[in-house]
Design a protein around this motif. Structure first.
Motif, PDB file in Angstrom:
ATOM      1  N   ALA A  81       0.817  -1.208   0.000  1.00 27.87           N
ATOM      2  CA  ALA A  81       0.000   0.000   0.000  1.00 27.87           C
ATOM      3  C   ALA A  81       0.852   1.259   0.000  1.00 27.87           C
ATOM      4  O   ALA A  81       0.535   2.239  -0.694  1.00 27.87           O
ATOM      5  N   LEU A  82       1.942   1.251   0.752  1.00 22.58           N
ATOM      6  CA  LEU A  82       2.784   2.449   0.832  1.00 22.58           C
ATOM      7  C   LEU A  82       3.510   2.706  -0.487  1.00 22.58           C
ATOM      8  O   LEU A  82       3.727   3.859  -0.866  1.00 22.58           O
ATOM      9  N   GLN A  83       3.883   1.638  -1.188  1.00 24.12           N
ATOM     10  CA  GLN A  83       4.455   1.818  -2.527  1.00 24.12           C
ATOM     11  C   GLN A  83       3.439   2.490  -3.441  1.00 24.12           C
ATOM     12  O   GLN A  83       3.770   3.409  -4.210  1.00 24.12           O
ATOM     13  N   GLY A  84       2.208   2.041  -3.363  1.00 26.93           N
ATOM     14  CA  GLY A  84       1.171   2.623  -4.210  1.00 26.93           C
ATOM     15  C   GLY A  84       0.847   4.050  -3.838  1.00 26.93           C
ATOM     16  O   GLY A  84       0.715   4.922  -4.710  1.00 26.93           O
ATOM     17  N   THR A 110      12.654  -2.268  -5.744  1.00 26.10           N
ATOM     18  CA  THR A 110      14.005  -1.818  -5.395  1.00 26.10           C
ATOM     19  C   THR A 110      14.052  -0.346  -5.038  1.00 26.10           C
ATOM     20  O   THR A 110      15.067   0.137  -4.527  1.00 26.10           O
ATOM     21  N   THR A 111      12.982   0.383  -5.319  1.00 30.58           N
ATOM     22  CA  THR A 111      12.877   1.798  -4.987  1.00 30.58           C
ATOM     23  C   THR A 111      11.671   1.988  -4.070  1.00 30.58           C
ATOM     24  O   THR A 111      10.563   1.575  -4.411  1.00 30.58           O
ATOM     25  N   VAL A 112      11.905   2.585  -2.915  1.00 33.98           N
ATOM     26  CA  VAL A 112      10.854   2.749  -1.911  1.00 33.98           C
ATOM     27  C   VAL A 112      10.268   4.159  -1.998  1.00 33.98           C
ATOM     28  O   VAL A 112      11.015   5.146  -1.987  1.00 33.98           O
ATOM     29  N   ALA A 113       8.954   4.239  -2.093  1.00 38.31           N
ATOM     30  CA  ALA A 113       8.258   5.507  -2.236  1.00 38.31           C
ATOM     31  C   ALA A 113       7.580   5.915  -0.927  1.00 38.31           C
ATOM     32  O   ALA A 113       7.327   5.077  -0.059  1.00 38.31           O
ATOM     33  N   ALA A 114       7.266   7.213  -0.816  1.00 39.68           N
ATOM     34  CA  ALA A 114       6.548   7.711   0.356  1.00 39.68           C
ATOM     35  C   ALA A 114       5.678   8.896  -0.032  1.00 39.68           C
ATOM     36  O   ALA A 114       6.009   9.645  -0.963  1.00 39.68           O
ATOM     37  N   PHE A 115       4.584   9.061   0.681  1.00 36.32           N
ATOM     38  CA  PHE A 115       3.584  10.103   0.445  1.00 36.32           C
ATOM     39  C   PHE A 115       3.690  11.090   1.596  1.00 36.32           C
ATOM     40  O   PHE A 115       3.336  10.766   2.731  1.00 36.32           O
ATOM     41  N   GLU A 173      13.453   6.574   5.426  1.00 33.69           N
ATOM     42  CA  GLU A 173      14.191   5.565   4.658  1.00 33.69           C
ATOM     43  C   GLU A 173      13.763   5.449   3.203  1.00 33.69           C
ATOM     44  O   GLU A 173      14.337   4.645   2.454  1.00 33.69           O
ATOM     45  N   ALA A 174      12.762   6.200   2.776  1.00 30.95           N
ATOM     46  CA  ALA A 174      12.293   6.111   1.385  1.00 30.95           C
ATOM     47  C   ALA A 174      13.342   6.663   0.432  1.00 30.95           C
ATOM     48  O   ALA A 174      14.211   7.457   0.812  1.00 30.95           O
ATOM     49  N   ASP A 175      13.240   6.268  -0.826  1.00 34.29           N
ATOM     50  CA  ASP A 175      14.163   6.746  -1.859  1.00 34.29           C
ATOM     51  C   ASP A 175      13.659   8.026  -2.526  1.00 34.29           C
ATOM     52  O   ASP A 175      14.453   8.791  -3.072  1.00 34.29           O
ATOM     53  N   PHE A 176      12.348   8.239  -2.496  1.00 36.70           N
ATOM     54  CA  PHE A 176      11.800   9.515  -2.958  1.00 36.70           C
ATOM     55  C   PHE A 176      10.467   9.767  -2.271  1.00 36.70           C
ATOM     56  O   PHE A 176       9.827   8.834  -1.770  1.00 36.70           O
ATOM     57  N   TYR A 177      10.080  11.038  -2.272  1.00 42.20           N
ATOM     58  CA  TYR A 177       8.854  11.455  -1.597  1.00 42.20           C
ATOM     59  C   TYR A 177       7.968  12.259  -2.544  1.00 42.20           C
ATOM     60  O   TYR A 177       8.459  13.093  -3.310  1.00 42.20           O
ATOM     61  N   LEU A 196       7.900  15.887  -6.740  1.00 46.02           N
ATOM     62  CA  LEU A 196       8.631  14.636  -6.576  1.00 46.02           C
ATOM     63  C   LEU A 196      10.021  15.006  -6.074  1.00 46.02           C
ATOM     64  O   LEU A 196      10.790  15.653  -6.793  1.00 46.02           O
ATOM     65  N   VAL A 197      10.345  14.602  -4.856  1.00 53.85           N
ATOM     66  CA  VAL A 197      11.608  15.003  -4.229  1.00 53.85           C
ATOM     67  C   VAL A 197      12.438  13.762  -3.894  1.00 53.85           C
ATOM     68  O   VAL A 197      12.070  12.988  -3.003  1.00 53.85           O
ATOM     69  N   PRO A 198      13.555  13.541  -4.590  1.00 58.29           N
ATOM     70  CA  PRO A 198      14.445  12.429  -4.240  1.00 58.29           C
ATOM     71  C   PRO A 198      14.994  12.606  -2.821  1.00 58.29           C
ATOM     72  O   PRO A 198      15.196  13.732  -2.347  1.00 58.29           O
ATOM     73  N   ALA A 199      15.241  11.494  -2.148  1.00 52.49           N
ATOM     74  CA  ALA A 199      15.683  11.540  -0.754  1.00 52.49           C
ATOM     75  C   ALA A 199      17.054  12.177  -0.583  1.00 52.49           C
ATOM     76  O   ALA A 199      17.373  12.670   0.506  1.00 52.49           O
TER      77      ALA A 199
END
Length: 399
Positions: A81-84, A110-115, A173-177, A196-199
């Motif tokens: 769900a968090l990836q989505g 392999t890439t972790v997303a965050a909202f 710990e996400a790779d982008f937000y 879209l902001v890379p970590a």
């Protein structure tokens, strides 16, 4: 197909998902470190093809995935769900370059997303955001790669993000937000832009929060973080639409997560009351117990049907999606709290032992009533939509 029944193929798929969650995802979840991203689990979700379905299927499909995974492995459900949630704005509103850069890694796990929407003083009220995007000539980013502080290739001046975000799942710990910031002061919901902001962007830092959660939840600090037109998701000052579009999709599926937990608790209660000897018979023979189990089943099924109906309305582009999505999340999360609590009561002290399924569910079930719009916010949305419909109908009738 109606909103109230599933096709045989869908029922079969849900059964397969529950088996996968128990056999392949549960062991990986058990090896994870609480409070940190379980990257092995996320990668397995990608290898199984489940993450790709986040972007190729509809809302009902998403609900079926979340419900089925939650029944056997809440950690896998939450990771999916968090990836989505973090990547849907990129999929739905991003440019071709943004999608090409970030979505393959999200799908592969392999890439972790965050909202990143919530702030210390602006949780459920997205229009009250104070993270500021200040125009800054020459601040540019060229992802992937390091930030280059020179002219924006699109001719814009760019912005600097200053402020805080809080209660962000997968942070720090996400790779982008996907970040929502105020670009026009005093404009309320109309002055918010999604970025879209890379970590690894300069000026962006994060810290973990000690929360009742198996995955990381943290705070983000933005110290003049540079962003440009190349980082905008959607259009400037139209970020509120990006946020609401994402939440309208994911709110019913939060309800599906809750239904999955409720069903797991109900199944445990049925099994326990069938096997437990008490007062010269089985617990199930006591009418007060049987009636409690019946009530748990009734509420779970009602919540499930409302979730499916809301998801179907979203897939069909119905005009009342915000109201249906709010109703589905509200009913399902409140129902799950009730069902899990009743299951604990029927099990007695054994359900409170560390490691018991119900002890785990009892901790997991509380948060969905708060995140992605607390229950009180959902009631506000429902009332607002009801009165808006009433007022529109009255105007059209000329009364």
């Amino acid at each position: 197909m109606t909103a109230f029944s599933l096709e045989p193929a869908q029922l079969t798929w849900c059964g397969e998902l529950r088996a996968l969650a128990a056999e392949r995802l549960r062991p990986l979840a058990d090896k994870g470190e609480p409070g940190h991203v379980n990257r092995a689990l996320v990668a397995e979700l990608g290898a199984l093809g489940l993450l790709s379905r986040l972007f190729t299927s509809g809302a009902l499909d998403l609900c079926l995935m979340r419900e089925s995974l939650a029944h056997a492995c809440t950690e896998a459900e939450t990771a999916l769900a968090l990836q989505g949630l973090g990547a849907h704005p990129v999929h739905a509103h991003g440019t071709a370059a943004q999608r090409a850069r970030w979505l393959p890694g999200v799908v592969a796990g392999t890439t972790v997303a965050a909202f990143a929407l919530s702030e210390p003083d602006a949780g459920s009220d997205a229009a009250a955001l104070t993270l500021t995007a200040t125009p800054s000539a020459g601040a540019v980013a060229t992802p992937p790669g390091p930030v280059a502080l020179d002219a924006d290739p699109d001719g814009g001046s760019g912005w600097r993000l200053t402020g805080e975000k809080c209660w962000i799942s997968n942070a720090p710990e996400a790779d982008f937000y996907t970040v929502f910031a105020r670009t026009t002061p005093g404009a309320g919901a109309r002055g918010v832009t999604a970025f879209l902001v890379p970590a690894d962007r300069p000026g962006l830092s994060g810290s973990p929060l000690d929360m009742l959660s198996p995955h990381p939840i943290g705070a983000l600090a933005f110290d003049a973080v540079p962003v440009t037109a190349a980082d905008v998701l959607g259009a400037p000052d139209r970020g509120f639409r990006v946020a609401m579009d994402t939440l309208n999709l994911f709110r019913p599926s939060v309800g599906a997560f809750a239904v999955g937990m409720a069903q797991a608790a109900l199944d445990a209660a049925v099994a326990h009351t069938t096997s437990r000897d008490a007062f010269g018979g089985k617990l199930r023979d006591l009418q007060t117990v049987a009636h409690q189990v019946a009530e748990m089943s009734l509420r779970t099924e009602a919540a499930r049907l409302m979730v499916y109906a809301a998801a179907t309305a979203y897939d069909e582009g119905a005009p009342d999606v915000p109201r249906r999505a709010a109703m589905a999340k509200l009913l399902a999360t409140e129902t799950a709290q009730y069902v899990v609590d009743r299951a604990v009561q029927l099990h007695g002290a054994r359900a409170l032992r560390r490691g018991h399924l119900l002890e785990h569910l009892y901790r997991e079930v509380r948060a969905p009533r708060v995140y992605e719009g607390a229950s009180e916010v959902q009631r506000g949305i429902i009332a607002k939509e009801l009165y808006r419909t009433h007022d529109t109908t009255t105007e059209e009738a000329g009364t």
